[in-house]
Write a protein that holds these residues in place. Structure first.
Motif, PDB file in Angstrom:
ATOM      1  N   VAL A 225      35.363  46.168  42.231  1.00  0.00           N
ATOM      2  CA  VAL A 225      35.835  47.529  42.201  1.00  0.00           C
ATOM      3  C   VAL A 225      35.985  47.926  41.023  1.00  0.00           C
ATOM      4  CG1 VAL A 225      38.073  48.793  42.606  1.00  0.00           C
ATOM      5  CG2 VAL A 225      37.239  47.295  44.196  1.00  0.00           C
TER       6      VAL A 225
ATOM      7  N   ILE B 124      37.678  55.026  45.034  1.00  0.00           N
ATOM      8  CA  ILE B 124      38.720  55.296  43.720  1.00  0.00           C
ATOM      9  C   ILE B 124      37.839  56.062  42.873  1.00  0.00           C
ATOM     10  CG2 ILE B 124      39.885  54.045  41.989  1.00  0.00           C
ATOM     11  CD1 ILE B 124      40.439  51.971  43.737  1.00  0.00           C
TER      12      ILE B 124
ATOM     13  N   PHE C 126      43.386  58.810  47.011  1.00  0.00           N
ATOM     14  CA  PHE C 126      43.338  57.922  45.946  1.00  0.00           C
ATOM     15  C   PHE C 126      43.888  56.693  46.373  1.00  0.00           C
ATOM     16  CE2 PHE C 126      45.738  56.619  42.009  1.00  0.00           C
ATOM     17  CZ  PHE C 126      44.884  55.809  41.446  1.00  0.00           C
ATOM     18  N   LEU C 127      45.262  56.947  46.784  1.00  0.00           N
ATOM     19  CA  LEU C 127      46.193  55.775  47.107  1.00  0.00           C
ATOM     20  C   LEU C 127      45.818  54.761  48.265  1.00  0.00           C
ATOM     21  CD1 LEU C 127      49.869  57.378  46.687  1.00  0.00           C
ATOM     22  CD2 LEU C 127      48.405  55.581  45.006  1.00  0.00           C
TER      23      LEU C 127
ATOM     24  N   VAL D 236      43.624  51.978  46.985  1.00  0.00           N
ATOM     25  CA  VAL D 236      44.489  51.259  46.300  1.00  0.00           C
ATOM     26  C   VAL D 236      45.152  50.292  46.991  1.00  0.00           C
ATOM     27  CG1 VAL D 236      46.298  51.394  44.530  1.00  0.00           C
ATOM     28  CG2 VAL D 236      44.254  52.686  43.954  1.00  0.00           C
TER      29      VAL D 236
ATOM     30  N   ILE E 120      43.359  47.486  48.679  1.00  0.00           N
ATOM     31  CA  ILE E 120      42.839  46.555  47.706  1.00  0.00           C
ATOM     32  C   ILE E 120      44.264  45.610  47.384  1.00  0.00           C
ATOM     33  CG2 ILE E 120      42.226  45.913  45.233  1.00  0.00           C
ATOM     34  CD1 ILE E 120      40.586  48.557  45.342  1.00  0.00           C
ATOM     35  N   MET E 121      45.228  46.216  47.129  1.00  0.00           N
ATOM     36  CA  MET E 121      46.620  45.356  46.874  1.00  0.00           C
ATOM     37  C   MET E 121      46.885  44.360  48.014  1.00  0.00           C
ATOM     38  SD  MET E 121      50.216  47.312  45.858  1.00  0.00           S
ATOM     39  CE  MET E 121      51.610  46.631  46.647  1.00  0.00           C
TER      40      MET E 121
END
Lengths: 283, 333
Positions: free
Chosen positions: A214, A233, A252-253, A256, A259-260
Motif C-alpha cells: 500500500v 487511497i 478515502f476512509l 484505510v 487495512i487497519m
C-alpha cells in the motif's frame, strides 16, 4: 488431522488468537466469495460522484460515481493475493536458506549468513522503491516477487537457529542412527517442530507486505491497473483531494479502515498464537 | 581478546559489503533499464536544454556516469573510484551537485526523527514503568489496546488521518513543507517557531505510532526484571520502593530497549520516503521519492546511499550498545 484439532483447541482457548482468526476468515471470505456475489462496477457515472453513504451505495461513491463498496470488495482480492504470494515466496526462500545454512555449516553457512546479514541491513523500503522503477509491476505475482525479495532474511536467520538447536536433539540423532535420509530428517522430524513458528511468521509477513504494498501505491510507484486498496487511497488523495475536502472523505476512509482491520486481525492472530504456543511468555 | 577483534572485523566487513551493495544497486538499475539510457537521456537533454546531439550525449554520459563503450568491469571500477572521492555527480532535474542536495536534506530528516523518536521512547518508557508497577489498574488494558491499534496502522496512514483532522478540518497545523516562505532561514526566533510549527504533524505521526510498542516493551522488560533475585534481595534489605524502582528495576529494564532504539531509528530512516512525501517535508526520503519519479539517477543514487549509511550506522550503534551494556555478550563473543 489430530494435529489440526489440537491447533484449534489452542486457538479457541486464546481469546486474542480467536478474534484474530475470525477477522482473517472474514477477509478471506470477502476476497474469495465477495467478488462473485457483488457485481464489479466499472462504468463511470459522473452524476453520482462522491456521494455520501446510502442504501444503494453503503459506502458512498468515488470521484467517478462508482460504488465504493464494490471496489472495496473487489480490491480485497488483490490485497490479499499480493500479501499471500509474498508470504509464500518469503517462507520458501527463508526456509531454504535457513535449512541449508543450518544443516551444512562451514563455509557455505558463512557465505549464506553473510548475504543474509547484508539483506537485513540494506533498507528494504527504499530498495523496493528503486526496483519498482525498472520492474513494471502490473500483476499481483510480480508484486509479490518484488516484496519478498527483501523480506526473507530475518526469518532465514531464525530458521537456521532452530535447525541448529534441533540438529542435536535425541529424536533427530535417533533417526540419523536409524539411517534415515537427510530429506526425511528435515521434513518429517524437524519441520513439524517449526510449523507453528512458520505460521506465525506467515501472518506477520502478510501484515508487513500489505504495509509495504500500500505504501508503494500511495507513493504512486506501482502502475497497478486492477483494484487494490492502495490504489483507492492513492486516487482518493491524488485525484479527489480527499484530504482537503469533506465529500470524498468516506471514499478515502473505507480502504484505510479495511487495512487497519486486516492488520489488526493479523496482529491478534500472530500474537495470540505466539502466547498460546510459548507458555513461557504468557505466564 | 582475539575473539572480540574477530567479531568486529566480521561486523566491519558486513558493513562495507552493505554500503558497497547499496551503491552498486543503482549501477545495475541503470544497466538493467530497457533501451540505452544514455541515448534516452541525450534526447531529453536536446529538447529541454537545446544542446546538439554530441554535446547532449557527452553530458548524459557524465550525468549517468555510464559509458556504453567501456567494458563492464572498467565502468564499475571508475564508478567506485568516483564514489570514494565522494563525487556523487550532479542532480539531473535540479542541476545541483548531489552532495549539496544531501547536505540540505539530511538535517531535516535527522531533526524530525531524533526529536520524535526520543519523545516516543521517553514517554513509552515512563508509561511502561508505570503499568509494570500498577498492574491492576485500568491503564494497563488501555495501553495494550492502544498498542495493538497503533501497531496495526502503517505510519503513513496515521499521518494521512492527522492531516485530514488537524490541517483540513481544524486548520490548526500546516500539512506541507518545513517552514513557510515568509520567514528567513537562520537563527532567529520567527524561523525556529515556524519550523517547530511545521514539524508538529510529522513528529506527532512518529510519536503516535511508536509510543504503544515502547510502552509494552518496557512493561514486559520491567516485569521480568521484577522477578529477579536481586530485586527480592533489595526488598529484603529494606530499600525504599522509590530506590528499587529507579536504580534496580528501571536501569536494568531499559537495557534491552536501548538496542531496539538504535535499530528502530534506522528503520524509520528507511521508511522516511512515505512520511516525508506525505508532508512534503524536504528530507532525504522526500528527495529519494522525487528522484525516482523524475528518473534522476544521480540524485536517486545519492539519497539511497545516504539512507543506507544511516541504517548501517544505526545497526552498528545497536551492536555497540549491546556489548557495552551487557558484559555477558563480550565474554561470549
Amino acid at each position: 488431522m489430530k494435529r489440526f484439532k489440537a491447533f484449534f483447541k489452542v486457538i479457541r482457548k486464546n481469546k486474542q488468537a480467536f478474534i484474530g482468526m475470525l477477522i482473517l476468515i472474514m477477509f478471506f471470505l470477502m476476497a474469495t466469495v465477495g467478488p462473485e456475489i457483488i457485481p464489479e462496477e466499472i462504468t463511470t457515472n459522473y452524476e453520482q460522484r462522491l456521494q455520501a453513504p446510502s442504501l444503494e451505495h453503503p459506502f458512498g461513491t468515488d470521484y467517478a460515481g462508482r460504488d465504493t463498496f464494490s471496489q472495496f470488495v473487489h480490491g480485497s482480492r488483490n490485497v490479499l493475493l499480493v500479501a499471500f504470494i509474498t508470504a509464500v515466496l518469503t517462507i520458501v526462500v527463508a526456509f531454504l536458506v535457513g535449512t541449508i545454512s543450518g544443516i551444512s555449516g562451514g563455509i557455505l553457512d558463512d557465505i549464506l549468513m553473510g548475504i543474509t546479514g547484508i539483506m537485513l541491513t540494506v533498507p528494504s523500503f527504499p530498495i523496493m522503491m528503486v526496483l519498482s522503477m525498472i520492474i513494471r509491476i502490473d500483476n499481483p505475482f510480480l508484486f509479490g516477487v518484488v516484496l519478498s525479495l527483501w523480506s526473507w532474511a530475518g526469518l532465514a536467520r531464525s530458521i537456521r537457529a532452530q535447525i541448529l538447536s534441533l540438529k542435536h536433539r535425541d529424536f533427530v540423532e535417533a533417526s540419523r542412527c536409524l539411517g534415515m535420509g537427510l530429506f526425511h530428517i528435515i521434513f518429517k522430524e524437524m519441520f513439524p517442530n517449526m510449523v507453528s513458528y512458520i505460521l506465525i511468521n506467515f501472518i506477520s509477513i502478510m501484515k508487513g507486505a500489505i504495509t509495504a504494498s500500500v505504501g508503494l501505491m500511495v507513493l504512486g510507484l506501482v502502475p497497478f491497473s486492477a483494484q487494490h486498496w492502495g490504489m483507492m487511497i492513492n486516487l482518493a488523495t491524488s485525484t479527489t483531494g480527499a484530504m482537503y475536502g469533506s465529500t470524498a472523505l468516506i471514499y478515502f476512509l473505507v480502504p484505510v479502515f479495511g487495512i487497519m482491520l486486516f492488520q489488526m486481525g493479523c496482529l491478534f492472530f500472530a500474537n495470540g498464537l505466539d502466547d498460546a504456543l510459548n507458555p513461557k511468555l504468557s505466564s | 581478546m582475539m575473539k572480540i577483534v574477530e567479531v568486529w572485523v566480521k561486523k566491519l566487513a558486513i558493513l562495507v559489503a552493505t554500503i558497497l551493495f547499496a551503491t552498486s544497486i543503482t549501477f545495475f538499475v541503470i544497466r538493467l533499464m530497457p533501451g540505452d539510457p544514455v541515448d534516452t537521456m541525450a534526447m531529453s537533454l536536446i529538447t529541454n536544454e537545446g544542446l546538439d546531439y554530441n554535446q547532449a550525449y557527452e553530458k548524459a554520459k557524465a550525468l549517468l556516469n555510464y559509458d556504453p563503450d567501456k567494458s563492464f568491469g572498467e565502468q564499475y571500477m571508475s564508478y567506485l573510484k568516483d564514489l570514494s572521492k565522494l563525487e556523487l555527480g550532479e542532480s539531473m532535474s535540479s542541476k545541483q551537485p548531489v552532495i549539496k542536495v544531501i547536505a540540505g536534506a539530511l538535517p531535516w530528516t535527522l531533526f524530525i526523527l531524533t526529536i520524535s523518536v526520543t519523545i516516543a521512547f521517553v514517554l513509552g518508557v515512563l508509561i511502561g514503568m508505570y503499568i509494570a508497577w500498577n498492574r491492576n489498574t485500568l491503564i494497563d488494558p488501555i495501553v495494550s489496546v492502544y498498542a495493538s491499534i497503533s501497531g496495526s496502522l502503517p505510519d503513513y496512514i496515521v499521518g494521512l488521518l492527522l492531516v485530514v483532522l488537524f490541517s483540513t478540518k481544524l486548520r490548526w497545523f500546516p500539512s506541507r513543507g518545513a517552514y513557510s516562505s515568509q520567514v528567513t532561514p537562520g537563527f532567529n526566533f520567527l524561523f525556529i517557531k515556524d519550523v517547530l510549527y511545521h514539524s508538529f504533524l510529522p513528529m506527532l505521526t512518529y510519536v503516535i505510532t511508536g509510543l504503544g510498542s515502547w510502552a509494552l516493551f518496557m512493561k514486559g522488560s520491567a516485569v521480568s526484571v521484577l522477578s529477579e533475585d536481586y530485586i527480592m534481595a533489595a526488598r529484603a534489605r529494606g530499600l525504599s520502593e522509590k530506590r528499587i524502582r529507579k536504580t534496580y528495576v528501571g536501569r536494568n529494564a531499559i537495557l534491552p530497549l536501548i538496542t531496539s532504539l538504535a535499530i528502530s531509528f534506522g528503520a524509520l530512516f528507511g521508511g522516511s520516503p512515505l512520511i516525508e512525501n506525505l508532508f512534503a517535508y524536504p528530507g532525504v526520503g522526500f528527495y529519494l521519492n522525487r528522484a525516482i519519479a523524475a528518473r534522476d539517477y544521480s540524485l536517486m543514487q545519492g539519497m539511497f546511499l545516504m539512507i543506507t549509511i544511516a541504517v548501517v550506522l544505526a545497526n552498528l550503534a545497536a551492536d555497540f550498545c549491546n556489548i557495552l551494556l551487557d558484559p555477558r555478550i563480550k565474554d561470549k563473543a
